[in-house]
Design a protein around this motif. Sequence first.
Motif, PDB file in Angstrom:
ATOM      1  N   SER A   1       0.830  -1.209   0.000  1.00  0.00           N
ATOM      2  CA  SER A   1       0.000   0.000   0.000  1.00  0.00           C
ATOM      3  C   SER A   1       0.862   1.256   0.000  1.00  0.00           C
ATOM      4  CB  SER A   1      -0.937  -0.006   1.206  1.00  0.00           C
ATOM      5  OG  SER A   1      -0.211  -0.126   2.417  1.00  0.00           O
ATOM      6  N   ALA A   2       2.016   1.191   0.672  1.00  0.00           N
ATOM      7  CA  ALA A   2       2.927   2.342   0.687  1.00  0.00           C
ATOM      8  C   ALA A   2       3.538   2.590  -0.683  1.00  0.00           C
ATOM      9  CB  ALA A   2       4.029   2.135   1.723  1.00  0.00           C
ATOM     10  N   ASN A   3       3.766   1.511  -1.447  1.00  0.00           N
ATOM     11  CA  ASN A   3       4.353   1.645  -2.782  1.00  0.00           C
ATOM     12  C   ASN A   3       3.557   2.601  -3.656  1.00  0.00           C
ATOM     13  OD1 ASN A   3       6.495  -0.039  -2.396  1.00  0.00           O
ATOM     14  ND2 ASN A   3       5.631  -1.786  -3.468  1.00  0.00           N
ATOM     15  N   ASN A   4       2.306   2.241  -3.918  1.00  0.00           N
ATOM     16  CA  ASN A   4       1.505   3.024  -4.847  1.00  0.00           C
ATOM     17  C   ASN A   4       1.037   4.345  -4.259  1.00  0.00           C
ATOM     18  OD1 ASN A   4       1.771   0.635  -6.392  1.00  0.00           O
ATOM     19  ND2 ASN A   4      -0.176   1.056  -7.400  1.00  0.00           N
ATOM     20  N   ALA A   5       0.890   4.411  -2.927  1.00  0.00           N
ATOM     21  CA  ALA A   5       0.589   5.703  -2.315  1.00  0.00           C
ATOM     22  C   ALA A   5       1.757   6.663  -2.520  1.00  0.00           C
ATOM     23  CB  ALA A   5       0.305   5.526  -0.824  1.00  0.00           C
ATOM     24  N   GLY A   6       2.983   6.124  -2.446  1.00  0.00           N
ATOM     25  CA  GLY A   6       4.163   6.950  -2.661  1.00  0.00           C
ATOM     26  C   GLY A   6       4.285   7.443  -4.094  1.00  0.00           C
ATOM     27  N   ILE A   7       3.806   6.644  -5.054  1.00  0.00           N
ATOM     28  CA  ILE A   7       3.852   7.069  -6.457  1.00  0.00           C
ATOM     29  C   ILE A   7       3.021   8.327  -6.660  1.00  0.00           C
ATOM     30  CG2 ILE A   7       3.202   6.444  -8.817  1.00  0.00           C
ATOM     31  CD1 ILE A   7       3.750   3.561  -8.126  1.00  0.00           C
ATOM     32  N   ALA A   8       1.795   8.315  -6.156  1.00  0.00           N
ATOM     33  CA  ALA A   8       0.907   9.464  -6.347  1.00  0.00           C
ATOM     34  C   ALA A   8       1.399  10.684  -5.580  1.00  0.00           C
ATOM     35  CB  ALA A   8      -0.513   9.105  -5.922  1.00  0.00           C
ATOM     36  N   SER A   9       1.782  10.478  -4.311  1.00  0.00           N
ATOM     37  CA  SER A   9       2.194  11.636  -3.513  1.00  0.00           C
ATOM     38  C   SER A   9       3.521  12.220  -3.987  1.00  0.00           C
ATOM     39  CB  SER A   9       2.289  11.250  -2.033  1.00  0.00           C
ATOM     40  OG  SER A   9       3.267  10.250  -1.826  1.00  0.00           O
ATOM     41  N   ALA A  10       4.313  11.450  -4.753  1.00  0.00           N
ATOM     42  CA  ALA A  10       5.556  12.000  -5.303  1.00  0.00           C
ATOM     43  C   ALA A  10       5.278  13.129  -6.286  1.00  0.00           C
ATOM     44  CB  ALA A  10       6.361  10.891  -5.987  1.00  0.00           C
ATOM     45  N   TYR A  11       4.041  13.179  -6.794  1.00  0.00           N
ATOM     46  CA  TYR A  11       3.670  14.251  -7.709  1.00  0.00           C
ATOM     47  C   TYR A  11       3.316  15.537  -6.977  1.00  0.00           C
ATOM     48  CZ  TYR A  11       3.555  11.203 -11.811  1.00  0.00           C
ATOM     49  OH  TYR A  11       3.903  10.376 -12.846  1.00  0.00           O
ATOM     50  N   VAL A  12       3.227  15.478  -5.648  1.00  0.00           N
ATOM     51  CA  VAL A  12       2.868  16.671  -4.880  1.00  0.00           C
ATOM     52  C   VAL A  12       3.887  17.788  -5.078  1.00  0.00           C
ATOM     53  CG1 VAL A  12       2.568  17.595  -2.561  1.00  0.00           C
ATOM     54  CG2 VAL A  12       1.456  15.452  -3.189  1.00  0.00           C
ATOM     55  N   PRO A  13       5.171  17.585  -4.733  1.00  0.00           N
ATOM     56  CA  PRO A  13       6.132  18.669  -4.962  1.00  0.00           C
ATOM     57  C   PRO A  13       6.360  18.951  -6.440  1.00  0.00           C
ATOM     58  CG  PRO A  13       7.265  16.656  -4.309  1.00  0.00           C
ATOM     59  CD  PRO A  13       5.802  16.399  -4.135  1.00  0.00           C
ATOM     60  N   THR A  14       6.127  17.945  -7.295  1.00  0.00           N
ATOM     61  CA  THR A  14       6.320  18.143  -8.738  1.00  0.00           C
ATOM     62  C   THR A  14       5.311  19.135  -9.292  1.00  0.00           C
ATOM     63  OG1 THR A  14       7.125  15.866  -8.941  1.00  0.00           O
ATOM     64  CG2 THR A  14       6.442  16.977 -10.964  1.00  0.00           C
ATOM     65  N   LEU A  15       4.041  18.926  -8.975  1.00  0.00           N
ATOM     66  CA  LEU A  15       3.004  19.795  -9.517  1.00  0.00           C
ATOM     67  C   LEU A  15       2.939  21.133  -8.789  1.00  0.00           C
ATOM     68  CD1 LEU A  15       0.125  17.183  -9.981  1.00  0.00           C
ATOM     69  CD2 LEU A  15       1.784  17.979 -11.674  1.00  0.00           C
ATOM     70  N   ALA A  16       3.178  21.117  -7.469  1.00  0.00           N
ATOM     71  CA  ALA A  16       3.026  22.352  -6.693  1.00  0.00           C
ATOM     72  C   ALA A  16       4.206  23.302  -6.870  1.00  0.00           C
ATOM     73  CB  ALA A  16       2.837  22.012  -5.216  1.00  0.00           C
ATOM     74  N   PHE A  17       5.426  22.742  -6.988  1.00  0.00           N
ATOM     75  CA  PHE A  17       6.611  23.611  -6.987  1.00  0.00           C
ATOM     76  C   PHE A  17       7.609  23.280  -8.089  1.00  0.00           C
ATOM     77  CE2 PHE A  17       5.025  23.278  -2.648  1.00  0.00           C
ATOM     78  CZ  PHE A  17       4.772  24.617  -2.367  1.00  0.00           C
ATOM     79  N   GLY A  18       7.311  22.280  -8.923  1.00  0.00           N
ATOM     80  CA  GLY A  18       8.243  21.927  -9.989  1.00  0.00           C
ATOM     81  C   GLY A  18       9.463  21.194  -9.504  1.00  0.00           C
ATOM     82  N   ILE A  19       9.392  20.609  -8.299  1.00  0.00           N
ATOM     83  CA  ILE A  19      10.511  19.861  -7.724  1.00  0.00           C
ATOM     84  C   ILE A  19      10.214  18.368  -7.877  1.00  0.00           C
ATOM     85  CG2 ILE A  19      11.837  19.387  -5.633  1.00  0.00           C
ATOM     86  CD1 ILE A  19      11.030  22.134  -4.629  1.00  0.00           C
TER      87      ILE A  19
END
Length: 519
Positions: free
Chosen positions: A308-326
Amino acid sequence: MIENFEGAFQLVADPTTVLVVVLAALFGLVIGSLPGMTATLAAALLVPFTFFLDPVPAIAAIITMSAMTIFAGDIPSALLRIPGTPSSAAYTEDAYALTRNGKGAVGLGVSLVASVLGGLFGSVVLTFVSPILGEFALRFTSYEYFWVAVLGLTAAVIVSKGAQLKGGIALMTGLLISTVGLDVTLGHPRFTFGEEQLYRGVDFIAAMIGLFGLSEVLRAVTAKRGESMPIPKVEGRGALRDSLTAIWRNKGRVGSGSVIGGVVGALPGAGADIAAWISYAFTRATSRVRKGKTADDSRVEAIAGASSANNAGIASAYVPTLAFGIPGDTITAILIGVLLVKGITPGPDLFLYQTDTLYAIYIIFIVANLLLLPLGFLLIRVSGFVLRIPRSVLMGLIVAISICGAFAINNGYLEVGLMVVFGVLGFLFEKGGIPLAPVVLGIVLGPIVERNFMQSVIKTNWDLAQFFTRPISAVLIVLVILAIASSPLMSWLGKRAERTAALKAARNRAINADAGVAS
């Protein structure tokens, strides 16, 4: 928000986008099932095709592929003991043990359902709290990342439950191997023995294939005749029902794993790999002994938490990407390049002026995880035929796949040689009862620990107090201490529960005996 979702749904429902999602899903399942073929490699292979697609289908291809690949990496882990992706290495031993006990279908089914639920949770995190988590992630400096990596290393204590000394030896071996190559700060070669190809270090994919895959072949070759591996039976509805029952029993583990994946994945550079290890360690550390609980139940519990942590981590990795370009991980780093080529700039402007594309990303994550459920069960049913191959042929195929996977890393023979070396090392470690997972853990996290430590001490002129006085660092230090102390604490609690049960049983026997005498 409703209007934004309506416009985004029209983009996602476009026939071209739907076709791209289905093809990317099949591509991800195939690549993830091959040892050594990581989600990052699959994303890199997709990039040339995205140039001919509109922005939303291009993004959908990478998102769908990554969700499928992470789960598909569990297939060779369970059937052949070769992690398909780095995050699968955390629970490879558990998944393979279930297969040998004839419960491979349940193990893979639990991994699939937990991955879907974790991915959906990560999608919710991405949709509703991405600006908040993104801002929190920006507060992390090299000090905090150092302690996050150390927290990940403490997983070796949990993975080696009952054999901490041997686990420590394995972890130190992995950390030593991680120092091979150029020094992260000064650029001096270390332990390269004049071999220029070793300047880039030891690739953990080659090490992982050798430790888990080739060592299994060596063990099979040296085993006594007559030993065979049971064939996991997947019976469609039955497998789904058993998996859902196991998921319901371990719903707390799925929840905790999803939360860990959502938080850790949002940290730039952490990604699903570290999230899986931390969640696996947390699950093992907090696993309680109860009446009727078997070793296979504990394995299923660990798989539920880490998957469950695997795929949850995939989606949340887009948080800094979309919000700040990191970039949150290597896949999102590739995605940023694709977005820029398509004229989309990640960051605040995406939330202000391109909301249709932003909400389309949210929907794609949900669709990809829902699509994973039927396609994943189809893959599990097909994968069961692998173990029907004669054992001698199967071992030969494992060697061939391992060589191809190692060679594909850098198209060089060095990785093939390293794979052989690690295969022998893994075989010898298993003979000595030394666990293999901490070796991979040390190789993966060693450079992260070293790089962030050196960056921290250089910019403060070796002021080590900064590691302990920062608020977030203090919280992480407490978590590290709790992780180290968890193993003996849970062992003490288990023994205490056994003593209490024994005393209660003795008291009941005495009462019954007195009652018999009185009558």
